[in-house]
Write a protein that holds these residues in place. Structure first.
Motif, short mmCIF file in Angstrom:
data_model
loop_
_atom_site.label_atom_id
_atom_site.label_comp_id
_atom_site.label_asym_id
_atom_site.label_seq_id
_atom_site.Cartn_x
_atom_site.Cartn_y
_atom_site.Cartn_z
N ASN A 104 25.42 44.56 26.98
CA ASN A 104 24.14 43.88 26.97
C ASN A 104 24.34 42.39 27.20
O ASN A 104 23.98 41.86 28.24
N GLU A 105 24.94 41.69 26.23
CA GLU A 105 25.14 40.26 26.37
C GLU A 105 26.48 39.84 25.77
O GLU A 105 27.12 40.62 25.05
N LEU A 106 26.88 38.59 26.06
CA LEU A 106 28.12 38.01 25.54
C LEU A 106 27.79 36.75 24.75
O LEU A 106 26.87 36.02 25.08
N ALA A 107 28.58 36.49 23.70
CA ALA A 107 28.52 35.22 22.98
C ALA A 107 29.94 34.76 22.72
O ALA A 107 30.77 35.54 22.22
N MET A 108 30.26 33.52 23.09
CA MET A 108 31.62 32.98 22.93
C MET A 108 31.63 31.96 21.81
O MET A 108 31.80 30.76 22.02
N ARG A 109 31.47 32.45 20.61
CA ARG A 109 31.42 31.66 19.37
C ARG A 109 31.31 32.67 18.25
O ARG A 109 31.10 33.87 18.50
N PRO A 110 31.47 32.25 16.99
CA PRO A 110 31.14 33.19 15.92
C PRO A 110 29.73 33.73 16.09
O PRO A 110 28.85 33.05 16.62
#
Length: 376
Positions: free
Chosen positions: A260-266
C-alpha cells in the motif's frame, strides 16, 4: 531530527541511554518533542537556509516526517551533511507516484495504478484499467492519516473531486483493493547493510487513522509472514534505505499481499515495539542512522497490542491514570504532551501477554477509558 512530533519525542527518548545529544528542528516550541528535547531550533523545514543553519554541527540528520523538500536534502548532502535516509531513498516515501513506478519496476506486487490528469481521466482509468469503480485517488505528495485521499464510487463522484486538480497537484489513481485486513512489515537497515525485521503485524484502521496494532498478525501463515518480511527487506535494500522502513500492506481474500504505502521513519505500526520487543523501532532507528550494530527485534511475549489514544471530551486525561494503572499493573501508557483535541492522536497504550483476547481487551479498555468513551 527534523520534525517535532511524537515520533521525534520517542526517538529522543531511545537515544538517552546512549548519551546521544539530540538537536531538534520543530515548527513550534509547543510541539511534542520540543517539550522534552534539550536543544530545540524553531523554524520552517521547507526553508533551505533554516535547514543549513540547523545542520551545522550535526553528525547526521534524520526525520520524523517526509515533508522536507527533496531538493533541499540534496543540497544538504552536497554540503557534506549525512542525511539518513538520503533523498534518493526518501523520495519514494514523499511521492506516491515515484514509489509506485519504482516498486513496479522491481516487480513488487502493487494495486493497479496510474497518474490521472482530471476527473474524466479518472473515469477512463476506472473503466479501462482498474476493473471499474470504486477507485482511490491520492495526492502524490503530502497526504497522511486519510488526508489527501478520496474514495470515488462512480464517474459522477469523480467529477466532484476537483480540489487537487485545480491546485495542480499530481494525483495517483489506484484500484480499490478488496482486502481482508491491513498488515505492516517493519524493518531497519544500517548504512553498511545490516538489517533486522520485526514480526509482521495487523493494523486496524478506523476512519483512515490507525486504531489498533496486533503483533504478530493473528492467523497469518508463517510462509506469508516470512515473504512479507523478505519483501520489506528487499525494498529497503533496493531503495537504499537507512533507518526504519514501514511497508504498509493489503492482505487479499485469495492470500496475496500487496504494498500500500511506505514510510521511512518510525511508524505507528511499530509503536508496540517500545514495550513488546527486545529493541524498539526507535532504538534501532537511532542505531541505524548512527551506523551502530542493530538490536534484537524479537518480541518479548507471544502477543502485544498497541491501541492509539485519541482526544475525546476530557481535556485532562491524567486523573484517568489512577483507574487504568490500578486495574492493569502491566499496562504501559505513552502520552505525547499534546493539547487534547477530539480525534487527535495524543498517546498510545501497549499490553502484552500469552492470551490474545485478554491482551486485546486490556489495551482497548485503557484506550477507551483515557478517551472518556467508558467510565468503569
Amino acid at each position: 531530527m527534523v520534525g517535532g512530533g511524537q515520533l521525534a519525542r520517542m526517538t529522543h527518548e531511545a537515544g538517552i541511554p546512549l548519551g546521544i545529544r539530540f538537536k531538534l528542528l520543530s515548527d513550534s516550541p509547543r510541539d511534542s518533542a520540543a517539550l522534552v528535547a534539550g536543544e530545540v531550533v524553531v523554524g520552517d523545514h521547507r526553508d533551505l537556509d533554516t535547514l543549513r543553519a540547523f545542520a551545522k554541527g550535526c553528525d547526521v540528520i534524520t526525520f520524523d516526517h517526509e515533508h522536507v523538500p527533496t531538493e533541499h536534502l540534496r543540497a544538504l548532502e552536497a554540503d557534506g551533511i549525512a542525511v539518513r535516509p538520503g533523498p534518493d531513498a526518501l523520495v519514494h516515501a514523499q511521492d506516491k507516484a515515484v514509489m509506485r513506478a519504482r516498486l513496479t519496476a522491481l516487480g513488487v506486487p502493487c494495486p493497479r495504478h496510474r497518474v490521472v490528469e482530471d476527473p474524466a481521466d479518472v473515469r477512463r482509468f476506472a473503466e479501462a484499467e482498474a476493473g471499474g469503480f470504486p477507485v482511490v485517488l491520492k495526492t502524490a505528495r503530502g497526504g497522511y492519516d486519510g488526508k489527501g485521499v478520496w474514495v470515488v464510487g462512480s464517474a459522477e463522484e469523480a467529477e466532484r473531486v476537483t480540489e487537487p486538480f485545480l491546485a495542480g497537484v499530481p494525483v495517483l489513481a489506484e484500484e480499490k483493493v478488496d482486502f481482508v485486513r491491513e498488515l505492516a512489515a517493519n524493518v531497519v537497515r544500517s548504512p553498511h547493510g545490516q538489517a533486522v525485521a520485526y514480526p509482521v503485524v495487523e493494523s486496524v484502521q478506523v476512519d483512515g487513522v490507525c486504531d489498533t496494532v496486533i503483533a504478530p498478525a493473528p492467523g497469518l501463515p508463517a510462509a506469508t509472514a516470512v515473504a512479507a518480511q523478505e519483501l520489506a527487506l528487499t525494498i529497503a535494500r533496493e531503495l537504499g534505505v537507512t533507518g526504519h522502513l514501514a511497508v504498509e500492506l493489503f492482505e487479499t481474500a485469495d492470500g496475496r499481499v500487496l504494498v500500500n504505502e511506505l514510510a521511512m521513519r518510525p511508524h505507528n505500526s511499530g509503536h508496540w515495539t517500545q514495550d513488546g520487543a527486545v529493541t524498539s523501532q526507535f532504538a534501532n532507528h537511532v542505531r541505524a542512522v548512527l551506523d551502530l550494530p542493530l538490536g534484537d527485534p524479537r518480541p518479548r511475549a507471544p502477543w502485544t497490542v498497541m491501541a492509539n489514544v485519541l482526544g475525546g471530551d476530557f481535556p485532562d486525561m491524567y486523573p484517568a491514570y489512577l483507574h487504568c494503572m490500578a486495574r492493569d499493573p502491566g499496562l504501559k501508557i505513552h502520552m505525547y504532551g499534546k493539547d487534547v483535541k477530539p480525534g487527535r492522536k495524543v498517546g498510545h497504550v501497549t499490553t502484552y501477554g500469552d492470551d490474545l483476547a485478554d491482551v486485546r481487551e486490556r489495551a482497548r479498555h485503557a484506550a477507551d477509558y483515557l478517551r472518556g468513551i467508558i467510565d468503569e
